[in-house]
Design an enzyme around this catalytic site. Sequence first.
Site, PDB file in Angstrom:
ATOM      1  N   ASN A   1       0.881  -1.175   0.000  1.00 58.75           N
ATOM      2  CA  ASN A   1       0.000   0.000   0.000  1.00 58.75           C
ATOM      3  C   ASN A   1       0.914   1.219   0.000  1.00 58.75           C
ATOM      4  OD1 ASN A   1      -1.803   2.058   0.503  1.00 58.75           O
ATOM      5  ND2 ASN A   1      -2.307   1.410   2.584  1.00 58.75           N
TER       6      ASN A   1
ATOM      7  N   LYS B   1       0.152   4.256  -0.332  1.00 58.96           N
ATOM      8  CA  LYS B   1      -0.460   5.466   0.244  1.00 58.96           C
ATOM      9  C   LYS B   1      -0.177   6.668  -0.670  1.00 58.96           C
ATOM     10  CE  LYS B   1      -0.133   3.253   4.678  1.00 58.96           C
ATOM     11  NZ  LYS B   1       0.005   3.321   6.120  1.00 58.96           N
TER      12      LYS B   1
ATOM     13  N   HIS C   1      -9.438   1.301   4.592  1.00 60.45           N
ATOM     14  CA  HIS C   1      -8.180   1.493   5.316  1.00 60.45           C
ATOM     15  C   HIS C   1      -8.402   2.429   6.512  1.00 60.45           C
ATOM     16  CE1 HIS C   1      -4.111   2.677   6.276  1.00 60.45           C
ATOM     17  NE2 HIS C   1      -3.747   1.539   5.732  1.00 60.45           N
TER      18      HIS C   1
ATOM     19  N   GLU D   1      -6.757   4.792   7.621  1.00 59.14           N
ATOM     20  CA  GLU D   1      -6.524   6.220   7.343  1.00 59.14           C
ATOM     21  C   GLU D   1      -7.748   6.849   6.685  1.00 59.14           C
ATOM     22  OE1 GLU D   1      -2.798   5.654   5.316  1.00 59.14           O
ATOM     23  OE2 GLU D   1      -1.928   5.005   7.217  1.00 59.14           O
TER      24      GLU D   1
ATOM     25  N   GLU E   1      -5.705  -5.084  10.361  1.00 61.91           N
ATOM     26  CA  GLU E   1      -4.700  -4.050  10.601  1.00 61.91           C
ATOM     27  C   GLU E   1      -4.976  -3.336  11.924  1.00 61.91           C
ATOM     28  OE1 GLU E   1      -2.559  -2.859   6.806  1.00 61.91           O
ATOM     29  OE2 GLU E   1      -4.268  -1.519   6.983  1.00 61.91           O
TER      30      GLU E   1
ATOM     31  N   GLY F   1       2.180   2.210  10.669  1.00 64.20           N
ATOM     32  CA  GLY F   1       3.119   3.322  10.523  1.00 64.20           C
ATOM     33  C   GLY F   1       3.793   3.729  11.820  1.00 64.20           C
TER      34      GLY F   1
ATOM     35  N   SER G   1       3.122  -2.239  10.185  1.00 60.77           N
ATOM     36  CA  SER G   1       4.573  -2.307  10.386  1.00 60.77           C
ATOM     37  C   SER G   1       5.160  -3.692  10.087  1.00 60.77           C
ATOM     38  CB  SER G   1       4.951  -1.856  11.802  1.00 60.77           C
ATOM     39  OG  SER G   1       4.531  -0.516  12.020  1.00 60.77           O
TER      40      SER G   1
HETATM   41  P1  PGA Z   1       2.705   0.225   7.525  1.00 61.92           P
HETATM   42  O1  PGA Z   1       1.269   0.424   6.877  1.00 61.92           O
HETATM   43  O2  PGA Z   1       3.237  -1.075   6.991  1.00 61.92           O
HETATM   44  O3  PGA Z   1       3.505   1.406   7.108  1.00 61.92           O
HETATM   45  O4  PGA Z   1       2.482   0.154   9.021  1.00 61.92           O
HETATM   46  C1  PGA Z   1       0.396  -0.649   6.724  1.00 61.92           C
HETATM   47  C2  PGA Z   1      -0.901  -0.174   6.127  1.00 61.92           C
HETATM   48  O5  PGA Z   1      -1.323   0.949   6.430  1.00 61.92           O
HETATM   49  O6  PGA Z   1      -1.524  -0.889   5.331  1.00 61.92           O
END
Ligand code: PGA
Length: 255
Positions: free
Chosen positions: A13, A15, A99, A101, A171, A177, A217
């Site tokens: 992803n 982003k 997601h 976010e 998640e 993140g 992460s």
């Molecule tokens: P990250 O993001 O691996 O940077 O923690 C995962 C995600 O948001 O799908």
Amino acid sequence: MKKEVRKTVIAGNWKMNMTPSEAVAAVKETASLTAGKDGCDIVLCVPFVDIAPAVEAAKGTNVKIGAQNVHFEKKGAFTGEVSADMLTETGVGYVIVGHSERRQYFGETDETVNKRAKAALDAGLTVILCLGEVLEQRQAGITREIVSMQTKLDLAGFTAEEMKRVIIAYEPVWAIGTGLTATPDQAEEVCAIIRGVVAELYGGEVAEATTIQYGGSMNDGNAKELLAKTDVDGGLIGGASLVPEKFARIVEAAQ
Ligand code: PGA
């Protein structure tokens, strides 16, 4: 619970990262580093403007291109949104929906997530449906309740046939993140809870065949242990997917 009956999917992803030219270079590099690694499906979910050049760059490789969101209406006055038909015509096969976010910063709810996912399924796309608890919910001991509720609301109205094109990404929001990763046991525990809810809704056969990823992460250092868990069928990877070498090592860990 048998891993052999379902696909392992390693999805990146990106982003809001990578301009179109950067995307082309990264797709090509990822494809060359993961060539021949067919023990898992490999997907890169890229920003809308990167889709066309990324699809072109991925042609003839085993990297598939996905989008990061989709609107639920077919067309019309929805400034800034993109429809499922637009995505399929551009060569996208996958789309992330729900997601954290999007839920956190853009007001998406289980209801809109469900509608977006339904529109994507209707257009023939495979949906990567994200859900997971926030830190306060984990600390309050209600992770099971939260993910069970999200699973039920987000999948509402989907048929067993449609479930063949639904990947669920567990998640935990506190792990995204942040550099904090769920332990393999924590990831396994919640992925198994989600599979249990899918079994309640659709029966054991559909649940056994559903790919449930872990995200938050995940990186080239922790992927192998996470992916070794019975109910963890892949990963949704943010930060580490931006570096082709790291992403390729995660793909390697999934072989
Ligand atoms: P990250 O993001 O691996 O940077 O923690 C995962 C995600 O948001 O799908």
